[in-house]
Structures are given as C-alpha cells and as structure tokens.
Write a protein that holds these residues in place. Structure first.
Motif, PDB file in Angstrom:
ATOM      1  N   THR A  29      -8.002  20.958  -2.858  1.00 12.61           N
ATOM      2  CA  THR A  29      -9.346  21.341  -3.319  1.00 12.61           C
ATOM      3  C   THR A  29      -9.409  21.369  -4.849  1.00 12.61           C
ATOM      4  OG1 THR A  29      -8.892  23.718  -3.353  1.00 12.61           O
ATOM      5  CG2 THR A  29      -9.699  22.802  -1.278  1.00 12.61           C
ATOM      6  N   ARG A  30      -8.258  21.179  -5.478  1.00 12.31           N
ATOM      7  CA  ARG A  30      -8.236  21.238  -6.946  1.00 12.31           C
ATOM      8  C   ARG A  30      -7.870  19.899  -7.582  1.00 12.31           C
ATOM      9  NH1 ARG A  30      -5.795  26.072  -5.134  1.00 12.31           N
ATOM     10  NH2 ARG A  30      -3.682  25.355  -5.560  1.00 12.31           N
ATOM     11  N   VAL A  31      -7.827  18.849  -6.759  1.00 14.95           N
ATOM     12  CA  VAL A  31      -7.507  17.540  -7.326  1.00 14.95           C
ATOM     13  C   VAL A  31      -8.769  16.918  -7.912  1.00 14.95           C
ATOM     14  CG1 VAL A  31      -5.593  17.114  -5.733  1.00 14.95           C
ATOM     15  CG2 VAL A  31      -7.880  16.299  -5.141  1.00 14.95           C
ATOM     16  N   SER A  32      -8.570  15.870  -8.688  1.00 15.72           N
ATOM     17  CA  SER A  32      -9.729  15.206  -9.291  1.00 15.72           C
ATOM     18  C   SER A  32     -10.289  14.173  -8.310  1.00 15.72           C
ATOM     19  CB  SER A  32      -9.314  14.498 -10.578  1.00 15.72           C
ATOM     20  OG  SER A  32      -8.470  13.412 -10.257  1.00 15.72           O
ATOM     21  N   ARG A  33     -11.528  13.797  -8.564  1.00 16.63           N
ATOM     22  CA  ARG A  33     -12.140  12.746  -7.747  1.00 16.63           C
ATOM     23  C   ARG A  33     -11.325  11.457  -7.827  1.00 16.63           C
ATOM     24  NH1 ARG A  33     -16.183  10.656  -9.873  1.00 16.63           N
ATOM     25  NH2 ARG A  33     -17.077   9.251  -8.380  1.00 16.63           N
ATOM     26  N   GLY A  34     -10.813  11.200  -9.024  1.00 14.11           N
ATOM     27  CA  GLY A  34     -10.025   9.981  -9.231  1.00 14.11           C
ATOM     28  C   GLY A  34      -8.814   9.924  -8.314  1.00 14.11           C
ATOM     29  N   GLN A  35      -8.145  11.068  -8.150  1.00 18.14           N
ATOM     30  CA  GLN A  35      -6.958  11.090  -7.286  1.00 18.14           C
ATOM     31  C   GLN A  35      -7.330  10.775  -5.836  1.00 18.14           C
ATOM     32  OE1 GLN A  35      -5.675  14.971  -9.026  1.00 18.14           O
ATOM     33  NE2 GLN A  35      -3.626  14.249  -8.508  1.00 18.14           N
ATOM     34  N   ILE A  36      -8.453  11.347  -5.408  1.00 19.14           N
ATOM     35  CA  ILE A  36      -8.900  11.078  -4.032  1.00 19.14           C
ATOM     36  C   ILE A  36      -9.344   9.616  -3.892  1.00 19.14           C
ATOM     37  CG2 ILE A  36     -10.671  11.621  -2.293  1.00 19.14           C
ATOM     38  CD1 ILE A  36      -8.708  13.860  -2.427  1.00 19.14           C
ATOM     39  N   LEU A  37     -10.036   9.117  -4.907  1.00 19.30           N
ATOM     40  CA  LEU A  37     -10.512   7.733  -4.849  1.00 19.30           C
ATOM     41  C   LEU A  37      -9.349   6.751  -4.745  1.00 19.30           C
ATOM     42  CD1 LEU A  37     -13.457   7.797  -7.423  1.00 19.30           C
ATOM     43  CD2 LEU A  37     -13.634   7.330  -4.983  1.00 19.30           C
ATOM     44  N   ASN A  38      -8.268   7.055  -5.449  1.00 16.66           N
ATOM     45  CA  ASN A  38      -7.079   6.190  -5.361  1.00 16.66           C
ATOM     46  C   ASN A  38      -6.609   6.064  -3.931  1.00 16.66           C
ATOM     47  OD1 ASN A  38      -6.783   5.536  -7.982  1.00 16.66           O
ATOM     48  ND2 ASN A  38      -5.360   7.196  -8.476  1.00 16.66           N
ATOM     49  N   ILE A  39      -6.616   7.189  -3.240  1.00 16.29           N
ATOM     50  CA  ILE A  39      -6.100   7.200  -1.877  1.00 16.29           C
ATOM     51  C   ILE A  39      -7.090   6.551  -0.919  1.00 16.29           C
ATOM     52  CG2 ILE A  39      -5.384   8.696   0.039  1.00 16.29           C
ATOM     53  CD1 ILE A  39      -3.426   8.509  -2.349  1.00 16.29           C
ATOM     54  N   THR A  40      -8.366   6.879  -1.068  1.00 12.46           N
ATOM     55  CA  THR A  40      -9.332   6.327  -0.110  1.00 12.46           C
ATOM     56  C   THR A  40      -9.444   4.811  -0.270  1.00 12.46           C
ATOM     57  OG1 THR A  40     -11.144   6.892  -1.602  1.00 12.46           O
ATOM     58  CG2 THR A  40     -10.698   8.401   0.204  1.00 12.46           C
ATOM     59  N   SER A  41      -9.245   4.310  -1.485  1.00 16.11           N
ATOM     60  CA  SER A  41      -9.294   2.855  -1.631  1.00 16.11           C
ATOM     61  C   SER A  41      -8.096   2.229  -0.927  1.00 16.11           C
ATOM     62  CB  SER A  41      -9.327   2.459  -3.105  1.00 16.11           C
ATOM     63  OG  SER A  41      -8.153   2.905  -3.740  1.00 16.11           O
ATOM     64  N   GLU A  42      -6.992   2.963  -0.913  1.00 14.79           N
ATOM     65  CA  GLU A  42      -5.815   2.463  -0.212  1.00 14.79           C
ATOM     66  C   GLU A  42      -6.026   2.524   1.304  1.00 14.79           C
ATOM     67  OE1 GLU A  42      -1.210   3.622  -0.313  1.00 14.79           O
ATOM     68  OE2 GLU A  42      -2.307   3.842  -2.187  1.00 14.79           O
ATOM     69  N   LEU A  43      -6.786   3.529   1.715  1.00 12.65           N
ATOM     70  CA  LEU A  43      -7.038   3.694   3.145  1.00 12.65           C
ATOM     71  C   LEU A  43      -7.878   2.554   3.691  1.00 12.65           C
ATOM     72  CD1 LEU A  43      -8.062   7.464   3.367  1.00 12.65           C
ATOM     73  CD2 LEU A  43      -5.822   6.485   3.713  1.00 12.65           C
ATOM     74  N   ALA A  44      -8.603   1.893   2.811  1.00 11.50           N
ATOM     75  CA  ALA A  44      -9.558   0.882   3.266  1.00 11.50           C
ATOM     76  C   ALA A  44      -8.898  -0.164   4.163  1.00 11.50           C
ATOM     77  CB  ALA A  44     -10.210   0.214   2.075  1.00 11.50           C
ATOM     78  N   TRP A  45      -7.642  -0.398   3.955  1.00 10.33           N
ATOM     79  CA  TRP A  45      -6.922  -1.395   4.741  1.00 10.33           C
ATOM     80  C   TRP A  45      -6.974  -1.076   6.228  1.00 10.33           C
ATOM     81  CZ3 TRP A  45      -2.844  -1.587   8.132  1.00 10.33           C
ATOM     82  CH2 TRP A  45      -2.321  -2.853   8.393  1.00 10.33           C
ATOM     83  N   TYR A  46      -7.016   0.205   6.510  1.00  6.08           N
ATOM     84  CA  TYR A  46      -6.916   0.612   7.915  1.00  6.08           C
ATOM     85  C   TYR A  46      -8.244   0.623   8.651  1.00  6.08           C
ATOM     86  CZ  TYR A  46      -2.404   2.193   6.372  1.00  6.08           C
ATOM     87  OH  TYR A  46      -1.160   2.232   5.851  1.00  6.08           O
ATOM     88  N   ILE A  47      -9.301   0.484   7.895  1.00  2.00           N
ATOM     89  CA  ILE A  47     -10.606   0.689   8.516  1.00  2.00           C
ATOM     90  C   ILE A  47     -10.898  -0.414   9.506  1.00  2.00           C
ATOM     91  CG2 ILE A  47     -13.058   0.803   8.047  1.00  2.00           C
ATOM     92  CD1 ILE A  47     -12.154   2.109   5.364  1.00  2.00           C
ATOM     93  N   TRP A  48     -11.189   0.009  10.683  1.00  3.17           N
ATOM     94  CA  TRP A  48     -11.176  -1.002  11.732  1.00  3.17           C
ATOM     95  C   TRP A  48     -12.380  -1.911  11.727  1.00  3.17           C
ATOM     96  CZ3 TRP A  48     -12.787  -1.316  17.173  1.00  3.17           C
ATOM     97  CH2 TRP A  48     -13.818  -0.449  17.507  1.00  3.17           C
ATOM     98  N   TYR A  49     -13.491  -1.418  11.289  1.00  3.33           N
ATOM     99  CA  TYR A  49     -14.627  -2.324  11.236  1.00  3.33           C
ATOM    100  C   TYR A  49     -14.457  -3.334  10.119  1.00  3.33           C
ATOM    101  CZ  TYR A  49     -16.830   0.500  14.708  1.00  3.33           C
ATOM    102  OH  TYR A  49     -17.098   1.155  15.874  1.00  3.33           O
ATOM    103  N   ALA A  50     -13.700  -2.965   9.122  1.00  7.47           N
ATOM    104  CA  ALA A  50     -13.493  -3.873   7.998  1.00  7.47           C
ATOM    105  C   ALA A  50     -12.247  -4.724   8.215  1.00  7.47           C
ATOM    106  CB  ALA A  50     -13.348  -3.085   6.715  1.00  7.47           C
ATOM    107  N   ASP A  51     -11.592  -4.515   9.323  1.00  6.62           N
ATOM    108  CA  ASP A  51     -10.310  -5.180   9.528  1.00  6.62           C
ATOM    109  C   ASP A  51     -10.470  -6.689   9.597  1.00  6.62           C
ATOM    110  OD1 ASP A  51      -8.332  -6.158  12.050  1.00  6.62           O
ATOM    111  OD2 ASP A  51      -7.428  -5.189  10.335  1.00  6.62           O
TER     112      ASP A  51
END
Lengths: 57, 316
Positions: A29-51
């Motif tokens: 809850t204390r991380v920056s938006r940038g840190q979360i964005l780094n991870i969610t962009s990495e998660l994109a690979w797994y998204i099944w509709y985008a697969d």
C-alpha cells in the motif's frame, strides 16, 4: 477466505502479534504507481484474451 | 514440423473445413501468433507421461474453443479490435458456432478409446456451457464480490481447467490425476483473470473497464470496502476522463489495499496449486510446476523490489 472488508480490516490492524505475511502485503500500500505499473505490464503476457493474437484476432 | 503447424494441419484436415477458406484463413492467422494457451493440453499430456503427438487433437479442440470464445467475448465487450468489426456480427457469431462444433469434431475424430472420447466430449461441452454462462453473468457487470467470484469461476477458470484435463486424458492419466490437473488449470485460469484485472485497472490511458463503468477486482475492492479515500475514489470513478483523475484513482487503489488484496488472492491460489501438485504423482511434474511458477513470477519480482524474499511469503 476473508471477505474484502475483512481483508482490509486485517491488513490495517495493529495487533501486538507480528505477522510477517500481513506486513509484507501492507507494504504494497506504500509502493509507487510506477512500481505497480512495472509489474502489471509484465503481467500482460499472461492475459488470456490478449494471448497470442490479442483480442483482435 | 512446428507444433502450431501440426495443430493447423490437423484443423484443416477435418471434414468441411478444407472447403471453408475464410475460416481456414482466420485459424492460420491466429496460429501464426503462437497462442501459448494452445500448448496447455500438450503440457498436461507430457506431465502425465504422454507425448506431444498424443495431445494434438486436444490442442486443436482448445484452439478452436479459444478462438470461438474470443470472437464472442469481443462482441459482448464491443472490443474495438474484434473480428466482428471486420466481418459483421452475424458472420462472426456463425464462425464462433462453427469453431465450437470443430472443437468437438477434433475429439470425435481422435484415436482415443470410445470411453475416453466420451469423457473428453463431456469435459469440453461442460466447459463451453459454463463459459457461456460466465460470459452472460459478466455482461451484467457484477456489483459485489460474491457475483464477481461467480463470474471468475464460470467465465475464466473452465477453459484452462478443460485444457489441462483434455491433455491429461489423452495422456491416459488415471481419473484422480486428470481431475487434479483440471483443478490446477482452473486455479491457473483464476490467477490469469486476477492478472487481467490488475493490468486493465493500471493501464494508461484509461482502459475500457474504467470508461464503461465496469468493476474489475481492484476497482470493486475500492468501491466496496470502507477506507479513507472511498468517497474521493467514487467521484473519480464517475469522471475518470477528467485530467489526472486516472492517476489519482490508481494511487487510491494502491493505498486502500486493493493491490494487496489482489496479490493475496494470487498467492493463495498459488499455494493451493502447490499443495495439489505436491500430492499428485506425475512422471513429469516440472511441466505443470513451471506453468504455475510463471504465472506468479511477477509477484515475486514485485516483492523482490521491496527487499522481501520469496521464502518470506511461501507457506504464509
């Protein structure tokens, strides 16, 4: 499994008993938006509709 | 021969499909993107001791189902990238029906024994029916967490559960092993849905979920749970296109614990998957293990950036 409301209560509770797992999650809850964005962009690979071919076939 | 070429050739070799050039072109186009989900039945088949060749009919069935589901999903979501915009709603719906039938045909035409074939067909049919129900629940925009998890359970998990189940059945896995692989696939699917929601919520510019007033998991959390930023979040949610609104709303999502909640949900499912995997005897367990590790890897990475080791989170 905890409900969302109970999870929030648990996450923000300040008992005298240390709980490492909760403390680690609370740190998120204390991380920056940038840190979360780094991870969610990495998660994109797994998204099944985008697969493979993306939602656009 | 590349495995995607094998799948494509097998698809084109099915009755009727060689004469339907538009459907063949569509399938080839998607196959050229090498969708990783098409490999899931092969992975499961190999995990239980089978071979790639044994699992090709399952991979074809899953490929057809995958395309069919996306065609329909794009129409339901009015996705600007959807095939329906190119060929029209009617033809797109007809393609989806054809691909569902083709997925069944891939299994019917396989060399599996009659009893296994029946089990394969039952698994695939149940997946398609459940997914359709999940899609219908989803377009009603679930407003509470019970409804949300019902959508995930029906819309996202069955496809992945079925993909591993079919592969395991083609690999001649005993019933309880095949069932465990199905459950692992379902957990994998649920984790993918949580990833999907995290990504949609944090995307910039505002994703269609924000713009259409939908409630992916982090947004549902911030709207439902009592927290100091809730009123402000509701205002931003109603007017997300305003300048800096998205950034402020995303910051509230982090502060209120919505991200922590999603990460907790991912880790709990990962732990459950590990527990199932530990008690499942598989000749090539590492095939499934690597799948489950890959889907949680970004979470470990996030904690690593905070100086928290993975060992501090496992088994918590």
């Amino acid at each position: 499994m905890l409900s969302m409301q109970d999870f929030r209560k648990w996450l923000t509770s300040t008992t005298t008993h240390p709980n490492d797992y909760r403390d680690h999650l609370a740190r998120l809850t204390r991380v920056s938006r940038g840190q979360i964005l780094n991870i969610t962009s990495e998660l994109a690979w797994y998204i099944w509709y985008a697969d493979g071919a993306a939602s656009s076939l | 021969m590349d495995v995607y070429e094998q799948i494509t050739n097998s698809f084109l070799g099915m009755p009727y499909l060689d004469a339907w050039s538009e459907l063949a072109v569509l399938f080839k186009r998607i196959a050229s993107g090498k969708p990783s989900h098409w490999m899931l039945p092969i992975l499961a088949c190999e995990a239980v001791g089978g071979t790639l060749d044994q699992a090709i009919p399952a991979a074809v069935a899953i490929a057809c189902s995958h395309i069919s589901i996306i065609i329909v999903d794009d129409m339901l979501d009015s996705d600007p990238r959807g095939e329906y915009l190119r060929i029209g709603n009617g033809r797109a719906a007809n393609f989806a029906i054809a691909l569902q039938a083709a997925s069944m045909d891939a299994l019917i035409g396989s060399k599996a024994s009659p009893s296994v074939r029946l089990e394969l067909l039952y698994s695939l049919n149940k997946m398609m029916l459940t997914t359709a129900h999940g899609q219908d629940l989803d377009i009603q925009n679930p407003a509470d967490e019970t409804s949300y998890w019902q959508v995930v359970e029906n819309k996202s998990a069955p496809f992945f559960g079925c993909a591993l189940h079919l592969g395991a059945l083609f690999g001649k896995a005993p019933g309880d092993i095949a069932k465990n692989l199905k459950r692992l696939g379902q957990l994998y699917g649920e984790m993918i849905q949580i990833h999907d929601d995290l990504n949609d919520t944090m995307a910039m510019p505002a994703n269609s979920d924000w713009l259409q007033g939908r409630r992916p998991l982090p947004i549902l959390f911030a709207l439902s749970v009592d927290h100091p930023g809730r009123t402000r979040f509701m205002e931003l949610y109603q007017n997300i296109s305003a300048e800096n609104a998205l950034q402020e709303a995303q910051e509230i999502l982090i502060r209120c614990g919505a991200m922590s909640y999603c990460v907790d949900q991912l880790l709990r499912r990962h732990q459950t998957a590990q527990d199932i995997l530990n008690k499942t005897l598989l000749p090539n367990k590492e095939r499934v293990d690597s799948l489950m590790q890959a889907v949680v890897a970004p979470v470990w990475k996030l904690f690593e950036t905070l100086g928290i080791a993975r060992s501090a989170l496992v088994g918590s």
